[in-house]
Scaffold this motif. Structure first.
Motif, PDB file in Angstrom:
ATOM      1  N   GLY A  49     -11.024  -4.872  -4.894  1.00 23.72           N
ATOM      2  CA  GLY A  49     -10.064  -3.820  -4.203  1.00 23.72           C
ATOM      3  C   GLY A  49     -10.615  -2.433  -4.727  1.00 23.72           C
ATOM      4  O   GLY A  49     -10.359  -1.108  -4.107  1.00 23.72           O
ATOM      5  N   THR A  92      -0.724  -2.252  -6.929  1.00 24.22           N
ATOM      6  CA  THR A  92       0.608  -2.167  -6.331  1.00 24.22           C
ATOM      7  C   THR A  92       0.487  -3.108  -4.731  1.00 24.22           C
ATOM      8  O   THR A  92       1.285  -3.647  -4.462  1.00 24.22           O
ATOM      9  N   ARG A  93      -0.572  -2.704  -4.173  1.00 23.11           N
ATOM     10  CA  ARG A  93      -0.960  -3.352  -2.847  1.00 23.11           C
ATOM     11  C   ARG A  93      -1.110  -4.891  -3.059  1.00 23.11           C
ATOM     12  O   ARG A  93      -0.574  -5.740  -2.300  1.00 23.11           O
ATOM     13  N   ALA A 119       2.002  -6.822  -3.759  1.00 25.90           N
ATOM     14  CA  ALA A 119       3.004  -6.800  -2.776  1.00 25.90           C
ATOM     15  C   ALA A 119       2.559  -7.959  -1.670  1.00 25.90           C
ATOM     16  O   ALA A 119       3.569  -8.646  -1.041  1.00 25.90           O
ATOM     17  N   VAL A 120       1.538  -8.518  -1.747  1.00 26.57           N
ATOM     18  CA  VAL A 120       0.989  -9.386  -0.760  1.00 26.57           C
ATOM     19  C   VAL A 120       0.827 -10.970  -1.552  1.00 26.57           C
ATOM     20  O   VAL A 120       0.460 -11.811  -0.921  1.00 26.57           O
ATOM     21  N   ASP A 126      -2.733   2.204  -6.860  1.00 27.10           N
ATOM     22  CA  ASP A 126      -2.472   2.037  -5.570  1.00 27.10           C
ATOM     23  C   ASP A 126      -2.995   0.492  -5.205  1.00 27.10           C
ATOM     24  O   ASP A 126      -2.284  -0.446  -4.481  1.00 27.10           O
ATOM     25  N   VAL A 127      -4.182   0.277  -5.562  1.00 30.20           N
ATOM     26  CA  VAL A 127      -4.485  -1.213  -5.373  1.00 30.20           C
ATOM     27  C   VAL A 127      -3.700  -2.382  -6.217  1.00 30.20           C
ATOM     28  O   VAL A 127      -3.440  -3.254  -5.605  1.00 30.20           O
TER      29      VAL A 127
END
Length: 382
Positions: A314, A376-377, A380-381, A373-374
């Motif tokens: 990422g 957190t993303r 989330a998945v 950012d990475v």
């Protein structure tokens, strides 16, 4: 394509432009291209003078006598020469080292162990440090050598070399220190520490790859058997034609490192603080290793709930690593992180970020924002 932000200075550093300019002087017909061992003409004399000048520059950074510097192809060879050379020809030899040394030390000691040499493996604390009392308790009458790194290449933690060295000197036990990650990152004085053998690398200090040095204390008590035989170069300890251009480059790099040491330490401390501050909003981030006894340029972090490999994929705009470059061919979790007590799962969630001379504040701000950012993303998945 945008150039990634380089945060892997612990793996290697870019060559300083002044170092590259210096090296060019020793490559072509118009320069000093002779063999330093050719003493029958001026071409050789000039090359020898360049080699000796560089020897003095390397010695100066660690407060050694230039005659105590032996040129090698890098810190890996220096480690091998120091450890194998110290035990060669000695009956019932015993070595003390740690489980989280660089692979060049670990694998060398394992090889010697298979040959019948006794090896005591010390385990670090959770901060990645070996305590002096651990070393002293492991000493035996047949102990020939203790080999410990000054700065760990994955964690950045610093070993208390001075206390260990003083005790070993009083007991007549040789002390080898791998300082590949320490040179140019903190003050080094081989006399005050004290140590008998010290491995150094050119490419960790903004010099070229393929060249290094081994400090060998000038004393009858320090006997090292050569591991490469030939023309008897380097006081008989390391034969082979010397690469003048690489040696001159390493000398120049060490001279620059000495001149800007304090400024560089301050620069790296500022970068470290800014980087960690940029991650404060991100929960589930843990620092691996010591937060006090360390160099500022190496930051090893674990990210809860995120695999390091996924995180690196990422972070395509950042050049980082999940551990030592010398162990990157394996998918096994870092033996260093496991050595300080991390589970395989947590070790697989760790990344090493290392900053250096050319890292900017803007790059640090960009990197920390990207990580937040990475991560957190990815969380989330899950």
């Amino acid at each position: 394509m945008k150039k990634p932000v380089y945060l892997d200075y612990a793996a290697t550093t870019p060559v300083d432009p002044a170092v590259a300019d210096e090296m060019i002087k020793y490559l072509t017909l118009d320069g000093v291209f002779g063999n330093p061992a050719s003493r029958s003409h001026g071409f050789g004399w000039q090359a020898e003078a360049a080699v000796e000048s560089a020897r003095g520059q390397v010695a100066s950074l660690i407060h050694a006598d230039p005659r105590e510097i032996v040129w090698t192809s890098g810190a890996t060879e220096s480690d091998n020469l120091a450890i194998k050379g110290a035990v060669a020809g000695r009956d019932n030899a015993h070595i003390i080292t740690s489980t989280i040394e660089h692979k060049a030390v670990v694998d060398t000691c394992k090889w010697l162990e298979a040959q019948g040499v006794g090896v005591t493996w010390l385990d670090p604390g959770s901060d990645g440090r070996i305590q002096p009392d651990q070393v002293f308790s492991a000493l035996k009458p047949e102990t020939v050598l203790v080999s410990l790194m000054l700065v760990n290449n994955e964690l950045g933690c610093v070993t208390d070399i001075a206390v260990i060295g003083a005790e070993l000197r009083s007991r007549g036990v040789m002390f080898h220190v791998d300082a590949a990650q320490a040179a140019g990152k903190l003050p080094i004085d081989v006399t005050a520490m004290p140590v008998d053998l010290m491995s150094l690398s050119g490419h960790k200090v903004y010099g070229p790859k393929g060249v290094g040095a081994l400090y060998v204390r000038r004393s009858p008590d320090v006997r090292i058997e050569a591991q490469i035989h030939g023309g008897g170069h380097e006081r008989g300890m390391r034969s082979g034609t010397l690469p003048t251009h690489q040696i001159a480059g390493m000398g120049k790099a060490f001279a620059i490192a000495e001149a800007c040491l304090e400024d560089e330490i301050q620069h790296l401390e500022h970068l470290r603080s800014s980087f960690l501050a940029g991650l404060e909003a991100l929960p589930g981030v843990a620092l691996n290793g010591s937060d006090t006894c360390r160099v500022p340029g190496i930051i090893n972090l674990s990210f809860e709930g995120v695999e390091a490999e996924s995180l690196m994929l990422g972070l395509r705009d950042l050049a980082v690593s999940s551990g030592s470059a010398c162990a990157s061919a394996t998918v096994e979790p870092s033996f260093v992180l496991r050595g300080i007590g991390l589970s395989d799962e947590l070790a697989h969630r760790s990344l090493r970020f290392s900053v250096g001379r050319y890292t900017t504040a803007e790059e640090i701000a960009f990197a920390s924002a990207q990580i937040v950012d990475v991560v957190t993303r990815l969380r989330a998945v899950r």
